[in-house]
Write a protein that holds these residues in place. Structure first.
Motif, short mmCIF file in Angstrom:
data_model
loop_
_atom_site.label_atom_id
_atom_site.label_comp_id
_atom_site.label_asym_id
_atom_site.label_seq_id
_atom_site.Cartn_x
_atom_site.Cartn_y
_atom_site.Cartn_z
N LYS A 9 0.95 -0.99 0.10
CA LYS A 9 0.08 -0.29 -0.37
C LYS A 9 0.53 1.18 0.05
O LYS A 9 2.09 1.21 0.33
N SER A 10 0.12 2.44 0.18
CA SER A 10 0.99 3.89 -0.43
C SER A 10 1.53 4.30 -1.03
O SER A 10 2.79 4.61 -1.24
N GLU A 11 1.61 3.55 -2.58
CA GLU A 11 2.58 3.18 -3.62
C GLU A 11 3.78 2.21 -3.58
O GLU A 11 4.68 2.88 -4.39
N ARG A 12 3.87 1.39 -2.44
CA ARG A 12 4.70 1.04 -2.75
C ARG A 12 5.10 0.06 -3.31
O ARG A 12 6.60 -0.95 -3.66
N PHE A 13 4.06 -0.81 -4.28
CA PHE A 13 4.00 -1.28 -5.26
C PHE A 13 5.31 -0.77 -6.58
O PHE A 13 5.58 -1.66 -6.94
N TYR A 14 5.45 0.19 -6.38
CA TYR A 14 6.09 1.34 -7.50
C TYR A 14 7.79 0.67 -7.06
O TYR A 14 8.51 0.25 -7.84
N GLU A 15 7.78 0.66 -6.22
CA GLU A 15 9.65 0.61 -5.19
C GLU A 15 9.62 -0.61 -5.81
O GLU A 15 10.59 -1.01 -5.77
N PHE A 16 8.92 -1.94 -5.19
CA PHE A 16 9.13 -3.16 -5.32
C PHE A 16 9.33 -3.28 -7.12
O PHE A 16 10.68 -4.12 -7.05
N PHE A 17 8.19 -2.89 -8.02
CA PHE A 17 8.75 -3.24 -9.25
C PHE A 17 10.00 -2.66 -9.86
O PHE A 17 10.99 -3.36 -10.17
N SER A 18 10.37 -1.71 -8.19
CA SER A 18 11.86 -1.18 -8.98
C SER A 18 13.19 -1.84 -8.46
O SER A 18 13.83 -1.95 -9.69
N PHE A 19 12.35 -2.95 -7.76
CA PHE A 19 13.50 -3.35 -6.90
C PHE A 19 14.02 -4.76 -7.99
O PHE A 19 14.41 -5.23 -8.51
N GLN A 29 2.39 -7.22 -13.76
CA GLN A 29 1.08 -7.40 -12.46
C GLN A 29 1.41 -6.48 -11.35
O GLN A 29 0.38 -6.41 -10.76
N ALA A 30 3.03 -5.42 -11.42
CA ALA A 30 3.06 -4.55 -10.56
C ALA A 30 2.02 -3.50 -10.78
O ALA A 30 0.83 -2.79 -10.11
N ALA A 31 1.90 -3.32 -12.01
CA ALA A 31 -0.02 -1.91 -12.74
C ALA A 31 -1.05 -3.41 -12.12
O ALA A 31 -1.66 -1.33 -11.49
N PHE A 32 -1.58 -4.34 -11.94
CA PHE A 32 -2.44 -4.72 -11.91
C PHE A 32 -2.67 -4.19 -9.65
O PHE A 32 -3.60 -4.00 -9.92
N ILE A 33 -1.68 -4.72 -9.11
CA ILE A 33 -1.72 -4.41 -7.77
C ILE A 33 -1.64 -2.84 -7.65
O ILE A 33 -2.46 -2.27 -7.20
N SER A 34 -1.45 -1.82 -8.46
CA SER A 34 -1.99 -0.63 -8.77
C SER A 34 -2.81 -0.16 -8.71
O SER A 34 -3.96 0.58 -7.99
N LYS A 35 -3.96 -1.07 -9.27
CA LYS A 35 -5.27 -0.25 -9.78
C LYS A 35 -5.72 -0.62 -8.90
O LYS A 35 -7.14 -0.16 -8.06
N HIS A 36 -5.85 -1.60 -7.85
CA HIS A 36 -6.32 -2.86 -6.81
C HIS A 36 -6.16 -1.80 -5.79
O HIS A 36 -7.33 -2.02 -4.65
N LEU A 37 -4.86 -1.48 -4.88
CA LEU A 37 -4.80 -1.05 -4.54
C LEU A 37 -3.77 0.14 -4.24
O LEU A 37 -3.62 1.04 -2.89
N GLY A 38 -3.95 1.22 -4.84
CA GLY A 38 -3.40 2.96 -5.27
C GLY A 38 -5.15 3.37 -4.83
O GLY A 38 -4.58 4.56 -5.08
N GLY A 39 -5.77 2.77 -4.62
CA GLY A 39 -6.56 4.02 -3.93
C GLY A 39 -7.53 4.68 -4.78
O GLY A 39 -8.60 5.17 -5.31
N SER A 40 -7.99 4.12 -6.16
CA SER A 40 -8.86 4.39 -7.72
C SER A 40 -9.96 3.70 -7.56
O SER A 40 -10.41 2.81 -6.35
#
Length: 742
Positions: A54-64, A328-339
């Motif tokens: 949550k809190s856009e942490r998925f962007y950081e994990f995808f970067s890793f 997969q990160a984009a899918f998580i972003s849609k469902h956990l990013g507050g959309s």
């Protein structure tokens, strides 16, 4: 036909690889080399909790994920480590072999006289480069020799542990996806709320573990067929799987969150580290699973070529995995990013790869994921068999039965005892943990520990074998070692959550290997200290009333000079031995393979009239000479070639270090060697020499055993000796039988 390769030469000198051949090898290597790496998306984000994303942490994990894939598999393995091959072979033992040859750090049970005998010829694998300060320091300190052996065995244990954990992880992940698919199907029926909840509880309780256990049992049961029989379907499955997940990833990027592409910026990793906590740092142990299987790019180098492995990774595997993880990160972003347009997917299920697949093709995905997980698991199981087989060559593992499942690829082996042990351990961890996250923590620790071993050995190869400056070697160690140490710390934080299982498995395996190696070294030193001189057998034994029994006797011994103590005890209690006696020794050299032309060292023990010979069989850690059915014939032919060379040129015997041993290759039917004849019995032709016809050929029926019920059963092999048809001398036939204890 290419000339035989010397132990120190590289097969690449004679290999002119065309693009057509490269493409063919690239296709064949998809299932073997990249089967494990391609199924990593099944459990990478799945093992990360929804709260950590949550809190856009998925962007950081995808970067890793992106930079880990770029730095470790692409830069470290595909660009650098693949260059450190050992005559075309790769893996932990290849690096250790290079260090043993070029820095004299080997701890194989050989004494000084053995090394002199084994390495006297030109082009020997013991050829040492110019001295350097680093090489002198390592050779001087005995503790560094033990440390390198420990690193090689530690890396081997990590591969074995991976062979236990990966089948459990991948198969249980697929069975969990199967359970979710069945739950979705149950929702299509008009059940009441209470009935639907009961059905879901039953499916969650009775589907994942039984299904995973059934698949694991089938997977390990099929191992005896060998990779060469079931491997033809591996490459097509991986191709379809890679295309499928990359296509789904591309669809999710455009449909869910196109902005995910900007997450490849290293600034997201910096933001993660700046605001990191212990809980979020632990999640890096799950992100590490994205490079699971990268070690296979180097370990399976002997089966393919550098160019084919690199072309496949650069052109297909790397871009496909990046698209899959980005989608997969984009899918998580849609469902956990507050959309606001969030679907009915539960937060705990968002991280599963199955949920990111569009519903119309989700059932196709389940079938593909099942087959892909089997392919990835098969690769790790085969790697475990191969590494144990190499440990046998080093004398670091108990002797077990090894079955070769392919006549063309010598690395494809099957070890029944090890197979069933791996199956039991995989079933135990599946039933006891029944959680992909806990299994993933142990798997991540095995992966990163093995990579750290490769980094340490590779840095030494850069300094000692490539003879680069210590600064360059240190840069390699610091750059890649620091990244791997970061992931190692994350895995250790999950020790109590499942990584402890790997530590227990490591301790158990290391105790077996080190204990066996210690016993092997002690036994060899005892044989050296208690050996009997050759004069005792050839000069003193006739005075003790020892008789010669007709036949050919093979005596196995670890020592290459003198007579083993057990044989002197045998003569003392039963004063008789065969008229032709051959002392056979097997000696492992730190090379992948020994060419047949340089495999046998043969010499006499005493004078010619005693007919006592010594044969040293040299082999590399990838050779499997003991498992051939005609091994006794090969030794007899080498003895015949030695006799022929002795009769034609007696000065040849003075070329060796001790004045007796000479290199004997595999003679052909046109030479002056003993050659078996295809018939009802094994017929062997002797050289064209009247002295040989009178002295070396004789009737040799071996006396039958006394028939003790406690003795092992003996198979008899009939042997015939005859002069060639075009020989100017009288043709005589002599035959006999040699015992083969089974």
């Amino acid at each position: 036909m290419h000339p035989p390769l010397s132990p120190g030469s590289s097969s690449s000198e004679f290999k002119k690889e065309t693009w057509r051949h490269t493409i063919l090898l690239s296709f064949q290597g998809l299932g073997v080399v990249y089967g494990r790496l391609s199924i990593a998306p099944l459990f990478v984000f799945e093992n990360v909790s929804a709260e950590d994303l949550k809190s856009e942490r998925f962007y950081e994990f995808f970067s890793f994920v992106f930079w880990t894939l770029t730095i470790i598999p692409l830069l470290k393995y595909a660009v650098l480590v693949l260059r450190a091959d050992d005559d075309g072979e790769g893996g932990t033992f290849a690096l250790y072999s290079l260090l043993c040859r070029h820095a004299k750090v080997g701890l194989l049970p050989n004494d000084r006289s053995t090394n002199d005998v084994l390495h006297y010829e030109v082009g020997s694998p013991s050829k040492i480069m110019g001295e350097s300060r680093a090489r002198r320091a390592i050779e001087k300190h005995k503790s560094s020799h033990y440390l390198l052996l420990f690193l090689a065995l530690f890396g081997s244990c990590m591969i074995i542990g991976d062979g236990v954990l990966t089948p459990a992880l991948s198969v249980f992940s697929v069975s969990s996806g199967l359970e979710r698919s069945l739950v979705e199907i149950s929702h299509q029926f008009s059940f009441s709320e209470s009935t639907r909840e009961s059905v879901e509880k039953v499916l969650k309780r009775y589907v994942p573990i039984p299904a995973a256990c059934a698949i694991l049992v089938c997977l390990f049961t099929l191992q005896h067929y060998g990779t060469h029989k079931i491997g033809f379907i591996f490459a097509p499955i991986v191709v379809v799987w890679i295309i499928f997940i990359s296509g789904v990833g591309l669809y999710n990027i455009f449909h869910c969150d196109p902005q995910i592409i900007y997450a490849i910026s290293p600034l997201y990793m910096y933001r993660f580290i700046r605001n990191v906590g212990i809980k979020s740092w632990r999640s890096l142990g799950s992100i590490l699973l994205c490079i699971a299987g990268s070690e296979a790019m180097f370990a399976d180098l002997g089966h393919f070529s550098k160019k084919s492995i690199q072309v496949t990774f650069f052109c297909l595997i790397y871009p496909a995995l990046v698209l899959c993880y980005a989608g997969q990160a984009a899918f998580i972003s849609k469902h956990l990013g507050g959309s606001e347009d969030v679907t009915h997917v539960a937060p705990e299920d968002v991280t599963h790869l199955t949920e990111s697949v569009p519903r119309p093709i989700r059932h196709v995905f389940m079938v593909l994921s099942l087959f892909a997980s089997v392919v990835g698991s098969q690769a790790t199981i085969t790697a475990s068999f191969s590494i144990i087989n190499q440990c046998l060559a080093l004398g670091c593992f108990p002797r077990v039965k090894v079955i070769h499942t392919s006549d063309k690829i010598h690395g494809q082996v099957y070890i029944p005892d090890v197979n069933w042990v791996l199956m039991v351990l995989s079933l135990a961890i599946t039933i006891s943990f029944h959680d992909t996250a806990r299994i993933g923590y142990a798997t991540g620790l095995a992966i990163i520990s093995g990579m750290l071993v490769t980094t340490c050995l590779m840095s030494l190869v850069i300094a000692l074998h490539w003879e680069k400056c210590l600064l360059l070697s240190g840069c390699f160690l610091v750059c890649f070692g620091s990244i791997e140490a970061m992931y190692l710390s994350a895995c250790l934080l999950n020790f109590q959550k499942g990584a402890w299982y790997l530590v227990l498995l490591l301790v158990f395996t290391m105790i077996i290997m080190l204990t066996w190696h210690y016993g092997t070294v002690k036994k060899y030193k005892f044989d050296l200290e208690n050996k009997v001189s050759s004069d005792w057998l050839t000069e003193l034994s006739p005075g003790l009333g020892v008789s010669r029994v007709p036949g050919i006797g093979f005596i196995y011994t670890d020592i290459v000079t003198g007579i083993p103590a057990f044989f002197s005890h045998f003569i003392t209690n039963l004063p008789a031995y065969h008229q032709v006696l051959i002392f056979v020794s097997f000696k492992s050299l730190p090379v992948p393979c020994i060419s047949p032309s340089q495999r046998y060292l043969v010499g006499r023990v005493g004078s010619k009239e005693y007919k006592v010979y010594r044969c040293i069989v040299r082999y590399g850690y990838c050779d499997h000479i003991r498992d051939t059915d005609d091994f006794e014939d090969q030794i007899i032919r080498s003895i015949g070639e030695f006799i022929s060379m002795e009769e034609s040129d007696s000065e040849a015997l003075t070329s060796s270090a001790d004045g007796r041993m000479i290199v004997v290759g595999c003679p052909t039917t046109g030479g002056n060697a003993l050659v078996p004849f295809n018939g009802n019995s094994s017929t062997i032709m002797v050289p064209k020499s009247p002295s040989l016809a009178n002295k070396e050929t004789e009737r040799s029926p071996v006396f039958e055993p006394s028939g003790s019920s406690g003795c092992a059963p003996v198979r008899w092999k009939k042997v015939r000796f005859m002069l060639p048809a075009n020989s100017p001398y009288n043709a005589g036939i002599c035959e006999g039988r040699t015992p083969r204890t089974s």
